[in-house]
Scaffold this motif. Structure first.
Motif, PDB file in Angstrom:
ATOM      1  N   GLY A  51       0.813  -1.210   0.000  1.00 23.22           N
ATOM      2  CA  GLY A  51       0.000   0.000   0.000  1.00 23.22           C
ATOM      3  C   GLY A  51       0.847   1.260   0.000  1.00 23.22           C
ATOM      4  O   GLY A  51       0.534   2.238  -0.698  1.00 23.22           O
ATOM      5  N   LEU A  52       1.921   1.248   0.776  1.00 20.49           N
ATOM      6  CA  LEU A  52       2.829   2.402   0.826  1.00 20.49           C
ATOM      7  C   LEU A  52       3.460   2.635  -0.534  1.00 20.49           C
ATOM      8  O   LEU A  52       3.539   3.775  -1.011  1.00 20.49           O
ATOM      9  CB  LEU A  52       3.914   2.158   1.886  1.00 20.49           C
ATOM     10  CG  LEU A  52       4.934   3.272   2.075  1.00 20.49           C
ATOM     11  CD1 LEU A  52       4.277   4.539   2.577  1.00 20.49           C
ATOM     12  CD2 LEU A  52       6.021   2.809   3.038  1.00 20.49           C
ATOM     13  N   GLN A  54       2.241   1.814  -3.438  1.00 15.99           N
ATOM     14  CA  GLN A  54       1.205   2.330  -4.343  1.00 15.99           C
ATOM     15  C   GLN A  54       1.057   3.842  -4.188  1.00 15.99           C
ATOM     16  O   GLN A  54       0.863   4.551  -5.170  1.00 15.99           O
ATOM     17  CB  GLN A  54      -0.153   1.653  -4.067  1.00 15.99           C
ATOM     18  CG  GLN A  54      -0.248   0.228  -4.535  1.00 15.99           C
ATOM     19  CD  GLN A  54      -0.260   0.107  -6.054  1.00 15.99           C
ATOM     20  OE1 GLN A  54      -0.655   1.021  -6.769  1.00 15.99           O
ATOM     21  NE2 GLN A  54       0.204  -1.028  -6.541  1.00 15.99           N
ATOM     22  N   LYS A  55       1.155   4.337  -2.955  1.00 15.94           N
ATOM     23  CA  LYS A  55       0.997   5.774  -2.694  1.00 15.94           C
ATOM     24  C   LYS A  55       2.234   6.583  -3.061  1.00 15.94           C
ATOM     25  O   LYS A  55       2.135   7.766  -3.338  1.00 15.94           O
ATOM     26  CB  LYS A  55       0.670   6.020  -1.214  1.00 15.94           C
ATOM     27  CG  LYS A  55      -0.668   5.523  -0.801  1.00 15.94           C
ATOM     28  CD  LYS A  55      -1.737   6.452  -1.287  1.00 15.94           C
ATOM     29  CE  LYS A  55      -3.082   6.047  -0.707  1.00 15.94           C
ATOM     30  NZ  LYS A  55      -4.160   6.824  -1.249  1.00 15.94           N
ATOM     31  N   THR A  56       3.414   5.976  -3.044  1.00 13.89           N
ATOM     32  CA  THR A  56       4.648   6.746  -3.216  1.00 13.89           C
ATOM     33  C   THR A  56       5.408   6.466  -4.502  1.00 13.89           C
ATOM     34  O   THR A  56       6.401   7.124  -4.766  1.00 13.89           O
ATOM     35  CB  THR A  56       5.607   6.477  -2.035  1.00 13.89           C
ATOM     36  OG1 THR A  56       5.905   5.082  -1.976  1.00 13.89           O
ATOM     37  CG2 THR A  56       4.999   6.940  -0.734  1.00 13.89           C
ATOM     38  N   LYS A  57       4.955   5.507  -5.306  1.00 13.50           N
ATOM     39  CA  LYS A  57       5.746   5.127  -6.481  1.00 13.50           C
ATOM     40  C   LYS A  57       5.894   6.259  -7.483  1.00 13.50           C
ATOM     41  O   LYS A  57       6.908   6.370  -8.152  1.00 13.50           O
ATOM     42  CB  LYS A  57       5.161   3.890  -7.154  1.00 13.50           C
ATOM     43  CG  LYS A  57       3.782   4.074  -7.738  1.00 13.50           C
ATOM     44  CD  LYS A  57       3.284   2.793  -8.357  1.00 13.50           C
ATOM     45  CE  LYS A  57       1.860   2.971  -8.871  1.00 13.50           C
ATOM     46  NZ  LYS A  57       1.345   1.738  -9.430  1.00 13.50           N
ATOM     47  N   ASP A  67      -1.609   5.256   6.518  1.00 10.57           N
ATOM     48  CA  ASP A  67      -2.087   4.221   7.435  1.00 10.57           C
ATOM     49  C   ASP A  67      -1.675   4.505   8.887  1.00 10.57           C
ATOM     50  O   ASP A  67      -1.251   3.607   9.617  1.00 10.57           O
ATOM     51  CB  ASP A  67      -1.576   2.849   6.976  1.00 10.57           C
ATOM     52  CG  ASP A  67      -2.325   1.698   7.622  1.00 10.57           C
ATOM     53  OD1 ASP A  67      -3.496   1.902   8.008  1.00 10.57           O
ATOM     54  OD2 ASP A  67      -1.740   0.607   7.742  1.00 10.57           O
ATOM     55  N   GLY A  68      -1.746   5.771   9.272  1.00 13.91           N
ATOM     56  CA  GLY A  68      -1.404   6.145  10.639  1.00 13.91           C
ATOM     57  C   GLY A  68       0.079   6.223  10.916  1.00 13.91           C
ATOM     58  O   GLY A  68       0.496   6.302  12.070  1.00 13.91           O
ATOM     59  N   ILE A  80      13.197   2.793  -3.807  1.00 14.16           N
ATOM     60  CA  ILE A  80      12.647   3.822  -2.937  1.00 14.16           C
ATOM     61  C   ILE A  80      13.063   3.430  -1.516  1.00 14.16           C
ATOM     62  O   ILE A  80      12.851   2.301  -1.081  1.00 14.16           O
ATOM     63  CB  ILE A  80      11.114   3.920  -3.023  1.00 14.16           C
ATOM     64  CG1 ILE A  80      10.654   4.092  -4.470  1.00 14.16           C
ATOM     65  CG2 ILE A  80      10.619   5.100  -2.178  1.00 14.16           C
ATOM     66  CD1 ILE A  80       9.144   4.043  -4.644  1.00 14.16           C
ATOM     67  N   ILE A  81      13.687   4.365  -0.812  1.00 11.20           N
ATOM     68  CA  ILE A  81      14.181   4.129   0.539  1.00 11.20           C
ATOM     69  C   ILE A  81      13.280   4.886   1.507  1.00 11.20           C
ATOM     70  O   ILE A  81      13.019   6.075   1.314  1.00 11.20           O
ATOM     71  CB  ILE A  81      15.646   4.590   0.668  1.00 11.20           C
ATOM     72  CG1 ILE A  81      16.507   3.869  -0.377  1.00 11.20           C
ATOM     73  CG2 ILE A  81      16.169   4.351   2.071  1.00 11.20           C
ATOM     74  CD1 ILE A  81      17.904   4.416  -0.516  1.00 11.20           C
ATOM     75  N   TYR A  82      12.798   4.196   2.552  1.00  3.15           N
ATOM     76  CA  TYR A  82      11.833   4.759   3.488  1.00  3.15           C
ATOM     77  C   TYR A  82      12.326   4.699   4.926  1.00  3.15           C
ATOM     78  O   TYR A  82      12.943   3.711   5.324  1.00  3.15           O
ATOM     79  CB  TYR A  82      10.527   3.950   3.486  1.00  3.15           C
ATOM     80  CG  TYR A  82       9.787   3.849   2.191  1.00  3.15           C
ATOM     81  CD1 TYR A  82       8.763   4.738   1.885  1.00  3.15           C
ATOM     82  CD2 TYR A  82      10.069   2.832   1.294  1.00  3.15           C
ATOM     83  CE1 TYR A  82       8.042   4.614   0.704  1.00  3.15           C
ATOM     84  CE2 TYR A  82       9.357   2.702   0.116  1.00  3.15           C
ATOM     85  CZ  TYR A  82       8.350   3.594  -0.176  1.00  3.15           C
ATOM     86  OH  TYR A  82       7.651   3.467  -1.345  1.00  3.15           O
ATOM     87  N   PHE A  83      11.976   5.717   5.708  1.00  2.00           N
ATOM     88  CA  PHE A  83      11.978   5.664   7.161  1.00  2.00           C
ATOM     89  C   PHE A  83      10.516   5.818   7.558  1.00  2.00           C
ATOM     90  O   PHE A  83       9.846   6.760   7.134  1.00  2.00           O
ATOM     91  CB  PHE A  83      12.787   6.798   7.783  1.00  2.00           C
ATOM     92  CG  PHE A  83      14.284   6.579   7.820  1.00  2.00           C
ATOM     93  CD1 PHE A  83      14.882   5.423   7.347  1.00  2.00           C
ATOM     94  CD2 PHE A  83      15.110   7.551   8.353  1.00  2.00           C
ATOM     95  CE1 PHE A  83      16.246   5.239   7.389  1.00  2.00           C
ATOM     96  CE2 PHE A  83      16.477   7.379   8.408  1.00  2.00           C
ATOM     97  CZ  PHE A  83      17.050   6.224   7.927  1.00  2.00           C
ATOM     98  N   ILE A  84      10.013   4.899   8.360  1.00  2.00           N
ATOM     99  CA  ILE A  84       8.627   4.919   8.813  1.00  2.00           C
ATOM    100  C   ILE A  84       8.621   5.237  10.307  1.00  2.00           C
ATOM    101  O   ILE A  84       9.391   4.638  11.068  1.00  2.00           O
ATOM    102  CB  ILE A  84       7.933   3.552   8.588  1.00  2.00           C
ATOM    103  CG1 ILE A  84       8.134   3.048   7.162  1.00  2.00           C
ATOM    104  CG2 ILE A  84       6.458   3.618   8.967  1.00  2.00           C
ATOM    105  CD1 ILE A  84       7.545   3.914   6.086  1.00  2.00           C
TER     106      ILE A  84
END
Length: 185
Positions: A51-52, A54-57, A67-68, A80-84
């Motif tokens: 889902g993440l 899909q939103k950030t691609k 999602d909170g 794509i590199i993420y910090f959550i």
């Protein structure tokens, strides 16, 4: 509002198809925000990542509330590199930490932050991550310091360079020693 040092709940690297390249989830024991029921199973993690992605691609920004969770991300060639983090965390601190982590990786991998390079140098990526985040706590944001600690050779090792000249020199020494011994007989 509970303030804490626990700034990062997860670190993710996803490829251009949304597949997981690398993921590390932090859930500190005893921490009220870390006792979340989310991300406990691989299925939950994969659903969140899909889902993440899909939103950030194709998104142009680098911060999203999904999602909170606060997601700070950076696009690289085919990654794509993420910090959550939690929704109440400091976006500026997360963004700074992520940008400096990517800068440290760029130094270590000689400007080749791509899927193949990350997979081939997974040890460097994980060491770099460990120098940046320790159990969900951002501990360093200086890319030069991070990369120098990751790339520093151990003091107990010495580098031995073996090339054609070294082999020929060793052969010559052995040949001379054998000639001396034969001459003594």
């Amino acid at each position: 509002m509970n303030l804490s040092l626990y700034s990062v709940n997860a670190f993710l690297i996803l490829d251009t198809e949304g597949a997981r390249v690398l993921a590390k989830y932090y859930r500190p024991k005893g921490h009220p925000q870390g006792e979340s029921k989310q991300f406990q199973t691989l299925k939950e993690q994969k659903a969140f990542e899909k889902g993440l992605w899909q939103k950030t691609k194709k998104a142009g920004g680098d911060i999203i509330l999904y999602d909170g969770h606060l997601a700070v991300y950076k696009h690289s060639l085919d990654l794509i590199i993420y910090f959550i983090a939690g929704p109440s965390e400091n976006e500026l601190m997360l963004s700074t930490a992520l940008n400096n982590f990517v800068d440290a990786l760029t130094l270590l991998m000689r400007n080749q932050i791509e899927k193949r390079g990350v997979l081939e140098n997974l040890d460097l990526v994980l060491l770099c991550l460990d120098e940046t985040i320790d159990d969900g706590i951002i501990v360093d944001t200086d890319p030069a310091a991070i990369s120098s600690r990751v790339s520093r050779p151990r003091p107990d090792t010495t580098e031995i360079i073996i090339n054609e000249q070294t082999i020929m020199s060793a052969y010559q020494t052995v040949k001379e020693k054998m000639a001396q011994r034969i001459g003594q007989l």
